[in-house]
Motif scaffolding. Sequence first.
Motif, short mmCIF file in Angstrom:
data_model
loop_
_atom_site.label_atom_id
_atom_site.label_comp_id
_atom_site.label_asym_id
_atom_site.label_seq_id
_atom_site.Cartn_x
_atom_site.Cartn_y
_atom_site.Cartn_z
N ASN A 330 64.04 29.40 49.64
CA ASN A 330 65.43 29.27 50.08
C ASN A 330 65.66 27.99 50.86
O ASN A 330 66.80 27.67 51.23
N SER A 331 64.58 27.27 51.17
CA SER A 331 64.73 26.02 51.91
C SER A 331 63.55 25.13 51.59
O SER A 331 62.50 25.61 51.15
N VAL A 332 63.74 23.84 51.81
CA VAL A 332 62.63 22.91 51.62
C VAL A 332 62.67 21.89 52.75
O VAL A 332 63.71 21.33 53.07
N LEU A 333 61.50 21.72 53.39
CA LEU A 333 61.37 20.79 54.51
C LEU A 333 60.87 19.44 53.99
O LEU A 333 59.84 19.39 53.32
N LEU A 334 61.60 18.39 54.29
CA LEU A 334 61.18 17.04 53.89
C LEU A 334 61.17 16.12 55.11
O LEU A 334 62.20 15.88 55.74
N ALA A 335 59.99 15.60 55.42
CA ALA A 335 59.88 14.58 56.46
C ALA A 335 60.30 13.24 55.85
O ALA A 335 60.31 13.09 54.62
#
Length: 561
Positions: A330-335
């Motif tokens: 449901n979400s994606v973390l991108l640095a």
Amino acid sequence: MKGVRSIVFGCLLATTGAIWAATLDPATQTAFVNKLTAPPVIDARGGGHFVIPIISYSANLGVKSPTLGSPMSTPMYCYDGVFPGPTILAKKGVQATFEFPNMLVDGNNNPIPHMFGVDRTLHWANPLNQPNTTGGYTGPIPTTVHLHGGKLSPESDGHPDSWYTPNYAITGGEFASPIYVYPNNQQAATLFYHDHSLGMTRLNVYAGMAGFYLIQDSTSEKLIMNGSLPGPDFDLPLHIQDREFNDDGTLQWPSTGVNPNPTWNPQFFGRFMLVNGKVWPYHKVQPRTYRVRLLNACDSRFLNLKFSNNMSFTLIASDQGFLPAPKTVNSVLLAPGERAEVLVDFAKLKSGAVTLTNDAKAPYPNGTSPNAAVEGRIMRFQLAREEDLPKDTFIPGKFEGIPRQTLSTTLPVRKIVLGQKTDVFGRAEHFLGTATAGYLRWQDPVTELPQLNSTEIWEIYNNSNIGHPIHLHLVAFQLLSRQTYTATVYNSTGIMTNVVLTGTPSSSGPTETGWKDTIYAPPRQVTRIIAKYDILGNYVFHCHMLSHEDHDMMRPFTVVP
Ligand code: C2O
Ligand code: CU
Ligand code: CU
């Protein structure tokens, strides 16, 4: 950052002296009225030579005058005079060559000064060899191009010291040739190219020097053919960046200082979110599955992307290509610097629209939550009426993934440390270094010397209080694990002893099961990566928060025979 937003030193009219302009209030702008655009495409899949000049250009980023409501234009420096730069299409095994002439000159072919305040106290390109003291720089702008995620020879890698000024009049010590050779000997992936000039990367990228580079291969072609992946018409690359503006539409980069002035700042967080060069755009979508390629091209801001209706989507690829298996999230973390490819089924939208949002704290992970009504929203997808659309021929197959290869090594691990100190002007500064030598500066002797074709494990110990995205040039790596630890860290030197691992090693996040080139190193954890070093020569690794990279959070490494 706080306190410098209301008034900023504007260098835009540097030839006529400094101007003072007020900060543009995001509340004066209406979100989701700008149409999403796609950068022009340069098709290098058949090979060939391409010339992409770096041009000073006035872009329409969809920002309106706060008083007149009319569109304002924004001076930028961009590849081929477009922002983001053209999307380059490449094919595995087909070499293409590129030239990126630096055309940052005026009508008389004289170099123009940078539109932002250049801090000369950093270790930086310094084309005129001036003393590293306070006071801005008005000389020619150095540029060099790095293909992020590309497996390249050192001469074509855009080493920070391979910069060149207009007409190649002055060049850095690592400059080899104006021709960049991209062999494309790597699997299908979403890469990007951007400026990498020493101590100037944050300014040049903020001014517009970044674009997509998409590699396809027989696997990606087959996945499209058999219906596992949507084809080019439904392939949507999204280049996400944050910005601040002045009231006149010019970009605002905070650099007002006392000593030094202009000054570098430890980080930058803009409130205006741009996708493909438009502020808070909208895009009309069909009720079908799209392949969406997400790039976090911000200076310091992490993005935790989700849809406002919390609908799920399927992760299929990360930095260096397809994952071993698809994953529903449901979400994606991108640095900053990271990419992800996702399949989004907009047929799930019963009607109307959905907003792509970001709730990552800044700095990540313990800073301030974004304002949901401002920088917490990114763009909107609106369901188009079927009759307005081309016929959908997509027959969904099943994306299976590319099995994870196993890397192993018997070589001793390298212990890399990250940490924070204050610099001579009292500014918070982050460092890279080693456990035994402590914090090291960019110009300190090379400590990482992997042997050609060796496989090594690097342990990245983050002794600072914020997360850093660590990027290695040359290699595709795998994340092995993360773990908490205790250690004795000498504050003045950064030397670290008595390391005791405490928690259970944690497995990879959903985007981290495949090949990576940039990895989130959480505070007070060790992040273990494994890679094979297979081209000789000088490369770099660094934090991809560009402001950190520009002030010594970057180190050389050399692959030796
Ligand atoms: Cu995307 Cu060395 O950087
Ligand atoms: Cu890179
Ligand atoms: Cu950093």
